[in-house]
Every structure is written in C-alpha cells, then in structure tokens.
Motif scaffolding. Structure first.
Motif, mmCIF file in Angstrom:
data_model
loop_
_atom_site.group_PDB
_atom_site.id
_atom_site.type_symbol
_atom_site.label_atom_id
_atom_site.label_comp_id
_atom_site.label_asym_id
_atom_site.label_seq_id
_atom_site.Cartn_x
_atom_site.Cartn_y
_atom_site.Cartn_z
ATOM 1 N N CYS A 197 2.745 -32.658 -16.961
ATOM 2 C CA CYS A 197 2.321 -33.376 -15.762
ATOM 3 C C CYS A 197 3.144 -34.651 -15.527
ATOM 4 O O CYS A 197 3.166 -35.179 -14.431
ATOM 5 C CB CYS A 197 0.849 -33.750 -15.874
ATOM 6 N N ILE A 207 -6.821 -33.359 -12.671
ATOM 7 C CA ILE A 207 -6.453 -34.604 -13.365
ATOM 8 C C ILE A 207 -7.050 -35.835 -12.676
ATOM 9 O O ILE A 207 -7.561 -36.747 -13.323
ATOM 10 C CB ILE A 207 -4.914 -34.723 -13.477
ATOM 11 N N CYS A 219 -7.418 -31.330 -21.920
ATOM 12 C CA CYS A 219 -5.969 -31.525 -21.873
ATOM 13 C C CYS A 219 -5.330 -31.044 -23.172
ATOM 14 O O CYS A 219 -5.794 -31.370 -24.253
ATOM 15 C CB CYS A 219 -5.696 -33.008 -21.656
ATOM 16 N N ARG A 220 -4.255 -30.258 -23.054
ATOM 17 C CA ARG A 220 -3.552 -29.726 -24.240
ATOM 18 C C ARG A 220 -2.393 -30.622 -24.660
ATOM 19 O O ARG A 220 -1.582 -30.254 -25.510
ATOM 20 C CB ARG A 220 -3.003 -28.340 -23.937
ATOM 21 N N ARG A 221 -2.235 -31.737 -24.009
ATOM 22 C CA ARG A 221 -1.209 -32.729 -24.356
ATOM 23 C C ARG A 221 0.214 -32.166 -24.314
ATOM 24 O O ARG A 221 1.057 -32.490 -25.145
ATOM 25 C CB ARG A 221 -1.512 -33.326 -25.745
ATOM 26 N N CYS A 222 0.463 -31.296 -23.361
ATOM 27 C CA CYS A 222 1.809 -30.725 -23.252
ATOM 28 C C CYS A 222 2.756 -31.636 -22.474
ATOM 29 O O CYS A 222 3.973 -31.485 -22.538
ATOM 30 C CB CYS A 222 1.744 -29.364 -22.583
ATOM 31 N N ASN A 223 2.171 -32.580 -21.697
ATOM 32 C CA ASN A 223 2.949 -33.543 -20.911
ATOM 33 C C ASN A 223 3.798 -32.958 -19.798
ATOM 34 O O ASN A 223 4.714 -33.617 -19.317
ATOM 35 C CB ASN A 223 3.819 -34.428 -21.819
ATOM 36 N N CYS A 239 0.649 -29.414 -13.799
ATOM 37 C CA CYS A 239 -0.172 -29.062 -14.971
ATOM 38 C C CYS A 239 -0.345 -27.535 -15.040
ATOM 39 O O CYS A 239 -0.933 -26.940 -14.138
ATOM 40 C CB CYS A 239 -1.536 -29.745 -14.890
ATOM 41 N N PRO A 240 0.157 -26.883 -16.103
ATOM 42 C CA PRO A 240 0.058 -25.422 -16.168
ATOM 43 C C PRO A 240 -1.372 -24.922 -16.302
ATOM 44 O O PRO A 240 -1.637 -23.742 -16.120
ATOM 45 C CB PRO A 240 0.893 -25.057 -17.395
ATOM 46 N N TYR A 241 -2.307 -25.837 -16.610
ATOM 47 C CA TYR A 241 -3.707 -25.428 -16.787
ATOM 48 C C TYR A 241 -4.557 -25.768 -15.556
ATOM 49 O O TYR A 241 -5.776 -25.629 -15.586
ATOM 50 C CB TYR A 241 -4.286 -26.083 -18.045
#
Ligand code: SF4
Ligand code: SF4
Length: 335
Positions: free
Chosen positions: A264, A322, A258-262, A316-318
């Motif tokens: 999601c 989840i 997780c890149r913690r971009c939030n 989630c862009p990745y």
C-alpha cells in the motif's frame, strides 16, 4: 531435514526455506551468521526479492564460500523485457553469483500478467536469461486467487508462491491443483505476516497440508531456526488442543487484518500504514497496551493525518478498507 522436489523444476529443496524479508531488519554480518546456521541444519532454500531493499545484497555477502549449499529464489516487479533484463543483472550482481535457480514474476495483477507475456514483456527476458544459463527456472508469486488460478494454466510457470496460513485458506483448492499439475507450491506468509503469534502452531498447520511443497517463514534470529524446523518436521496430526488453538486464532484475527506486506506504500501524507496496524494489533490483541501506545506515539505521522485520498486501498492486495481501519486506530490511540 526433509527434502522434497519442487514441482517440475526438479530442484530438491528442504521442506522449510528462509523467507528473506526480515533480513532487512538485521545487517550483513547477522545475515552471514544466520545463513551458516541454516546451512548447518540442512536448510537449502532462500527466498528474496529485488523489492526487499538490502535483502539481496546482504545475502550475497553472506553466501560467500557457501553459495553452492543453497538454492536461491528471487523475484522482480518488472513487467517489460528491458526492465526485467536489468533486474536479473542486478540480482546476479547483488547475490554475487553467476546463476539464480529460480526467478519469479513478483505479484502481477491480471493486466500486468498480460503485459508480462506480450511481445516485449518480462517473460521474454526471463526466457533469454534461462537460455543463457543465468537463471534456472521461472515462477510466479501472487496475492489474488484470480491470478493464482490463471497461473496454473500457463505452461511457463514452474512454481507458484501464494499466502496460506491459519487465517488465509482461500488458495487451498488451487494449492491441491499445483500438485496435480506438478507445479511447486511455495507457501509465503505462514504466520500471516507476523499476525499469528504462535509460530509453531502456524507452521504445524501449514505443513500438515501435504500439497504445500515448501514453506518459507521469515527469520532473522538463530533461535527461530530451531523452533521452526522442529514445527515443520513434526508430521503428527494436529491434536484436539491445537485445533482449538487454530480456531481461537481465527476468532481473534478474522479476515480484515493487515499482513504487513507494504504494497500500500507510499501513503500520500507519510503514514506508516502497516506500522499503525501493527501497534493497534498489540493494543487490542496481546495485552501490550503500554508498549503499543509508546511505539505509536513515536510515529512521525499519526493515523489521524489521513486525508482519505484512497490511493493506498487501490494497492492493497487484500482490499482492506484502510481508511476506515485508520479512523478506528486514530480513535483508539486518541490521535
Ligand atoms: S487514504 Fe490515507 S492512508 Fe491511504 S494513502 Fe491516502 S492519506 Fe495515506
Ligand atoms: S494495508 Fe494491505 S497492502 Fe498495506 S501492509 Fe497491510 S495488507 Fe499490505
């Protein structure tokens, strides 16, 4: 400090700028201290966003008296002309300025990119604001390679911001095309959203790629500034030892992290998804088990509460699985 030209914008920017996300963790006074220190060290580029809650406002307060020493870049998720025009006015107000050097379309999907460029789309508002002198240049930020590739073909795109770091090299070929097309490449997430612990190694790796015009590590503390500048300006090739460390980081993190971009958020039942993954990372990777369990236990909604609706995964862009990842976390933490 080393200065470079940000592609066709012609702006002269410091090789390292400030990523404005962590400002949300401090306060307006802390931001002021940080900005004065950055100005003293010759850092002249600040990146923020309408979506980073208080970031624009804190920066506006902190920029009083030193506004002219910085190039400001912000961005908006607005896709229509009306919404973008409103956001530009809000940014100008929050940042306490009458012009913003770079305004970016924030992470559009392929469909949203169509909408942005169609009649009545956000691009019209950006072009009108540029004609009125409210903004200087127009850029785009992306998380998907597909959008990045398409942005390279769009005449109005003067800069592209995309994640690039030790464990995310999927954009490398496209980054080299930015150079060919004279598009400024802004590297976001050089530390993979905090997943890479060794900041010096992470920045050395990114800056050893000369196609990266500017790198914007998030910073909230003064001590990070010195360390980061030193790493960014060291242009010696990576040593054998550093290359081994790079490989170790890759082995440890893989790609499903997780890149913690939030992006999601919000979770349907209130799980702090990136928080859960952060604590699980500490539990598994860094030998900080007690700290991680302690922090996890303070979360109001635990991973086990997931009802598997799947909504977060569509955002989630990745494309992280989840739901599966949360199940593992629930097992590891036992709740
Ligand atoms: S799948 Fe789980 S974590 Fe994702 S939004 Fe639904 S309840 Fe929340
Ligand atoms: S799960 Fe995906 S969208 Fe959510 S914070 Fe992590 S990387 Fe970002």
């Amino acid at each position: 400090m080393e200065y470079v030209t940000l592609g066709k914008t012609g702006l002269r920017v410091s090789r390292m700028g400030l990523g404005g996300i962590p400002i949300q963790k401090i306060d307006a006074e802390g931001t002021k201290t940080l900005l004065h220190k950055l100005a003293d060290r010759g850092v002249n580029y600040i990146d923020t966003a309408r979506g980073y809650t208080v970031s624009e406002e804190y920066l506006g307060y902190a920029l009083e008296g030193i506004r002219d020493r910085f190039i400001i870049a912000t961005k908006s998720m607005a896709r229509t002309k009306e919404a973008m025009a409103e956001d530009i006015e809000k940014s100008l107000h929050n940042l306490r300025t009458d012009h913003i050097e770079l305004y970016q379309v924030h992470n559009p999907s392929m469909e949203q990119l169509d909408q942005v460029q169609a009649a009545g789309g956000a691009l019209e508002a950006l072009q009108e604001a540029r004609a009125a002198g409210k903004i200087g240049h127009i850029g785009l930020t992306a998380h998907s390679v597909e959008v990045f590739a398409r942005a390279l073909e769009l005449d109005w795109v003067e800069t592209i911001m995309f994640p690039y770091n030790i464990v995310e090299s999927q954009g490398e070929e496209l980054i080299s095309k930015c150079e060919e097309k004279n598009i400024g490449f802004i590297d976001m997430k050089p530390l993979a959203g905090g997943a890479i612990e060794n900041g010096t190694l992470a920045l050395r790796y990114v800056c050893s790629n000369k196609n990266v015009t500017i790198v914007i590590p998030g910073m909230a503390e003064e001590k990070e500034i010195e360390e980061n500048i030193k790493a960014c300006l060291d242009d010696s090739p990576l040593s054998e030892k550093e290359l081994e460390e790079v490989q170790e980081v890759r082995n440890q993190l893989g790609t499903n992290f997780c890149r913690r971009c939030n992006y999601c958020a919000p979770c349907s039942v209130g799980i702090d998804i990136s928080g859960v993954f952060l604590f699980a990372g500490y539990l598994n990777r860094y030998g900080l088990g007690d700290w991680a369990r302690n922090r996890y236990s303070s979360l109001a909604v635990k991973a086990s509460a997931c009802i598997e609706c799947g909504k977060c995964e569509t955002r989630c862009p990745y494309h992280l699985p989840i739901r599966e990842m949360l199940k593992e976390c629930a097992q590891q933490f036992g709740e």
